[in-house]
Design an enzyme around this catalytic site. Structure first.
Site, PDB file in Angstrom:
ATOM      1  N   SER A   1      29.739 -28.477  -0.774  1.00 23.03           N
ATOM      2  CA  SER A   1      28.540 -29.166  -1.259  1.00 23.03           C
ATOM      3  C   SER A   1      28.743 -29.797  -2.635  1.00 23.03           C
ATOM      4  O   SER A   1      27.923 -30.618  -3.051  1.00 23.03           O
ATOM      5  CB  SER A   1      27.361 -28.192  -1.326  1.00 23.03           C
ATOM      6  N   GLU A   2      29.826 -29.438  -3.329  1.00 25.24           N
ATOM      7  CA  GLU A   2      30.043 -29.971  -4.682  1.00 25.24           C
ATOM      8  C   GLU A   2      31.092 -31.082  -4.665  1.00 25.24           C
ATOM      9  O   GLU A   2      30.749 -32.242  -4.518  1.00 25.24           O
ATOM     10  CB  GLU A   2      30.404 -28.828  -5.633  1.00 25.24           C
ATOM     11  N   MET A   3      32.374 -30.754  -4.758  1.00 22.48           N
ATOM     12  CA  MET A   3      33.396 -31.805  -4.790  1.00 22.48           C
ATOM     13  C   MET A   3      34.040 -32.056  -3.430  1.00 22.48           C
ATOM     14  O   MET A   3      34.635 -33.115  -3.220  1.00 22.48           O
ATOM     15  CB  MET A   3      34.460 -31.474  -5.832  1.00 22.48           C
TER      16      MET A   3
END
Length: 319
Positions: free
Chosen positions: A125-127
């Protein structure tokens, strides 16, 4: 003179009458230390990587996208936006002074900055990336090839990327807050109301959890000691489980790392769920669910004035 302030003046305060230039105060809170000496080549490389969007799988976000140094080290959003344009599940804490926390992430699942970096790069969900892709991408850039070769004997590796980033982050200390200057002996730097706010902060028990050099960040605590915060808020989600997601121990349900209060006045919204939009809202929730008390409006105002003295500097300017 109001009866309230007449009462305040009659209450003795440790250090209230000390003059500027006095010796450091013997207080439970401590001033920030100086940033540790670091290899300048690694610091500069880490700074570049911190601002490098190619750490994300599609080149859309960097560490600095969510940890904005001109926004208190966070991004003013309840939930930051990940590489796919969707919000993440938990509020982004400030990167300033993160190296002083005893664990990383709200649920404390990472012991070090390097471990935190390791997870964020690969987070779906981030990088959304992976380390093989990151190393290949950086290795293909002649400028990074040269910078890594100068800073590390073995050049571009996963370990070296993580170390460079962590080395840079260890320099991100927001020094010279007015409260730090007070602790160092300049007792005239705070107003009478701010000093009384600090006294109330201690008397009400806030300092039981928000303590030490980072004014937090050195213990875990249940969110909702004196009441069911999550029933009050409603719509429970997985991230509300806190440390339980790491240990699967029932005693860790709704337990989180106590956040640092440094720079708290410039890092809204608050809590892991970003639910408190203002500092006033956050103080109300803390009193109700952590302390089980209702402060007078005067005491709440004084505590907020004190909290605003915790804002430090970066690059020679207040945050």
């Amino acid at each position: 003179m109001s009866p309230f302030f007449h009462r305040l003046i009659l209450v003795p305060l440790f250090g209230l009458c000390l003059s500027a230039g006095a010796a450091p105060l013997d207080e439970p809170l401590k001033p920030l230390p100086a940033a540790p000496k670091q290899n300048p080549l690694r610091v500069e490389l880490g700074r570049q990587l911190f601002n490098e969007p190619r750490l994300s799988v599609n080149g859309s976000i960097s560490c600095a996208s969510c940890h904005q140094l001109d926004n208190g080290g966070a991004d003013k959003l309840a939930f930051s936006i990940g590489f796919a344009g969707l919000p993440v599940a938990i509020n982004t804490p400030s990167v300033f002074n993160a190296s002083l926390n005893f664990r990383q992430f709200w649920n404390g699942r990472a012991d070090t900055l390097e471990a935190q970096i390791h997870e964020v790069v690969q987070s779906p969900s981030e990088m959304g990336s992976n380390w093989q892709h990151v190393v290949q991408t950086l290795s293909a850039d002649p400028a990074y090839q040269a910078s890594f070769a100068n800073a590390y004997p073995d050049g571009v590796t996963m370990t070296n990327v993580q170390n460079a980033l962590a080395t840079y982050e260890r320099t991100l200390l927001s020094s010279n807050s007015r409260f730090d200057q007070y602790l160092l002996g300049d007792t005239d730097i705070l107003t009478r109301e701010e000093k009384y706010g600090y006294q109330r902060f201690k008397e009400y028990g806030c300092i039981a959890c928000h303590q030490g050099v980072n004014i937090g960040g050195n213990m875990f605590q249940k969110f909702g000691v004196m009441g069911d915060y999550f029933q009050f808020r409603g719509l429970a989600v997985e991230s509300d489980l806190g440390r339980y997601l790491v240990t699967r121990d029932e005693e860790d349900r709704n337990v989180f790392k106590v956040p640092s209060l440094r720079n708290v006045a410039v890092t809204a919204p608050y809590f892991h769920d970003g639910s408190a939009r203002t500092l006033e809202d956050a103080v109300d929730v803390m009193f109700k669910f952590q302390l089980g008390r209702i402060p007078s409006s005067e005491d709440k105002t004084l505590i907020i004035k004190f909290l605003k003295t915790l804002t430090g500097e970066w690059g020679g300017k207040p945050l």
